[in-house]
Design an enzyme around this catalytic site. Structure first.
Site, mmCIF file in Angstrom:
data_model
loop_
_atom_site.group_PDB
_atom_site.id
_atom_site.type_symbol
_atom_site.label_atom_id
_atom_site.label_comp_id
_atom_site.label_asym_id
_atom_site.label_seq_id
_atom_site.Cartn_x
_atom_site.Cartn_y
_atom_site.Cartn_z
ATOM 1 N N GLU A 147 -5.083 -8.768 0.874
ATOM 2 C CA GLU A 147 -5.675 -8.376 2.228
ATOM 3 C C GLU A 147 -7.126 -8.305 2.067
ATOM 4 O OE1 GLU A 147 -4.167 -4.954 4.449
ATOM 5 O OE2 GLU A 147 -2.104 -5.508 3.991
ATOM 6 N N GLU A 197 0.909 -1.306 -0.098
ATOM 7 C CA GLU A 197 0.094 -0.028 -0.121
ATOM 8 C C GLU A 197 0.803 1.166 0.168
ATOM 9 O OE1 GLU A 197 -2.699 -0.237 3.041
ATOM 10 O OE2 GLU A 197 -4.000 -1.895 2.249
#
Length: 462
Positions: A367, A168
């Protein structure tokens, strides 16, 4: 019981964690300070209930039992990150042999249990000394990151075959340089854009270094939180708002990582507003030549946007939010405990987009998860009955299965997270794990979802 949703042979079932969020031992084993250790020391009030990263879930001391638990619930893969400040205290120089031993032991233990280690190099945890010379704003830090990556490839590349440069990478940009929820708490889009750009240069350079090792079948990728931007309506103004949100928050990292170049419309937009980053000669060729082999996709909730209700204040700092407003769709399904929308089809839309616009790159859900506060209220006879999490996972897996049926190249599903972990400013406010963690005793207990996961993994479907 018949299996309605069967997944491809060799599908990756597992979970994901990051070093700072689970290791603990923040001042043990020769570890240097990272920005979280430092920020907590100077502003503990900014962390939920004043809980900092010093002990977290104590994986550093309990990894053997934890890995056995992973095996018990059917994991065949597990993503962890290496702490740059643990391996190279200060971010450069001498390798910390205690850290080498720890990471070797973890990797070997995973392999001994037939769990493939997926190793990520950077998960928000800049060594403090690197931040003090500018962090990702400084190209010197980019090169020092590549040196650190190379140390990891040298030490662990004989056993680790799935590597990721960043998790991220947009979050430190948003948190650290736009919206003030990560250290260094800067609000400055020009600097934010430079940080994002230099992070992509760091990723490309690390990939180039990785490939110079000729590891054979090993792959290197990146993990991006892809959040589809859905417009309020098909009105041209709403469509444009969603397109710009997508450019800023998805394509700014997705396009250079997978396609090797930035979207033309993003460059145009930044140029128009005087926000282009400083670049160096050879950058364009570097990015084009060093795209990822594999893409991790983190997905939690959709982004819904609409055209601006009011023109931005021309004297306010430039922000992505100049171009769109967030939109709260009436009747949306909510995780009422966390305040996030639940939209399972988003996972399918992401995969179809990757198939149609990104060469159907090999990808996996790296995720997906559901954070819930005060989970003890769902305790029955000593076990947290988290049916809400089982429903959440099932709903997303059905749409992932649909995408695979339609030819999407999706190879796995990892839940965030294996056990309750420390979540940055939120600390332990929202619990995400298959296993609960008692903060006093560090005792782990499986939730109902752990047994559900075991069944899914063992049957390769549900």
């Amino acid at each position: 019981m018949s299996i309605e949703y069967k997944f491809p042979e060799g599908f990756w079932w597992g979970s994901a964690v990051s070093a700072t969020q689970i290791e603990g031992a923040a001042a043990e084993g020769g570890k240097g300070l990272n920005i979280w250790d430092y920020w907590y020391a100077i502003e503990p009030n900014r962390f939920f209930e004043g809980v900092g990263p010093e002990t977290t879930s104590d994986f550093y001391h309990s990894y053997q039992d934890d890995i056995k638990r992973m095996k018990d619930i059917g994991h065949n893969s597990f993503r962890l990150s290496i702490s740059w400040s643990r391996l190279l205290p200060g971010g450069r120089g001498e390798i910390n042999q205690e850290a080498v031993k720890f990471y070797n032991d973890v990797i070997n233990e995973l392999i001994a249990h037939d769990i493939e280690p997926f190793v990520n190099l950077f998960h928000f945890d800049m060594p403090l000394e690197m931040q003090e010379i500018g962090g990702w704003e400084n190209r010197q830090v980019v090169d020092l990151f590549v040196d650190y990556a190379n140390v990891c490839f040298d030490l662990f590349g004989d056993r680790v075959h799935k590597w990721f440069t960043f998790n991220e990478p947009i979050v430190p940009v948003e948190g650290g340089y736009l919206y003030d929820f990560h250290y260094p708490n800067v609000v400055d889009a020009k600097r934010a854009i430079q940080v994002g750009y230099n992070t992509m240069i760091a990723s490309a350079k690390a990939i180039e270094k990785f490939r110079s090792h000729h590891f054979g079948e090993s792959q290197i990728g990146i993990i991006l939180n892809l959040t589809p931007s859905y417009p309020r309506s098909q009105n041209p103004a709403d469509l444009k708002a969603s397109e710009i949100a997508d450019l800023f928050f998805n394509r700014s990292f997705l396009d250079p990582s997978v396609l090797g170049s930035y979207p033309h419309k993003l460059i145009q937009l930044l140029e128009e507003h005087g926000q282009l980053p400083e670049t160096e000669e050879g950058d364009t060729e570097l990015m084009a030549a060093n795209t990822v082999d594999l893409l991790g996709v983190n997905y939690y909730q959709p982004r819904r946007v609409k055209a601006k209700d009011h023109l931005p204040n021309p004297y306010s700092p430039f922000m992505p939010d100049w171009f769109f407003d967030n939109y709260e769709m009436p009747g949306r399904k909510m995780n009422k405990y966390r305040g996030w929308e639940i939209y399972e089809k988003g996972i399918y839309d992401i995969m179809i987009n990757l198939k149609e616009n990104y060469g159907n790159i090999g990808s996996f859900i790296s995720e997906n998860g559901m954070g819930v506060q005060d989970e003890e209220r769902f305790m029955k006879e000593g076990r947290i009955e988290d049916d809400y999490r089982i429903n959440f996972i099932t709903g997303h897996l059905k749409w992932l299965h649909q995408a695979i049926e339609e030819g999407c190249n999706a190879k796995g599903y990892h839940l965030w997270s294996f056990m309750d972990n420390w979540s940055w400013m939120n600390a332990y406010k929202n619990r995400y794990g298959f296993f609960s963690v008692d903060l006093e005793t560090k005792e782990r207990k499986p939730k109902k979802s752990a047994y559900f996961m075991k069944n899914v993994a063992e049957q390769n479907g549900f």
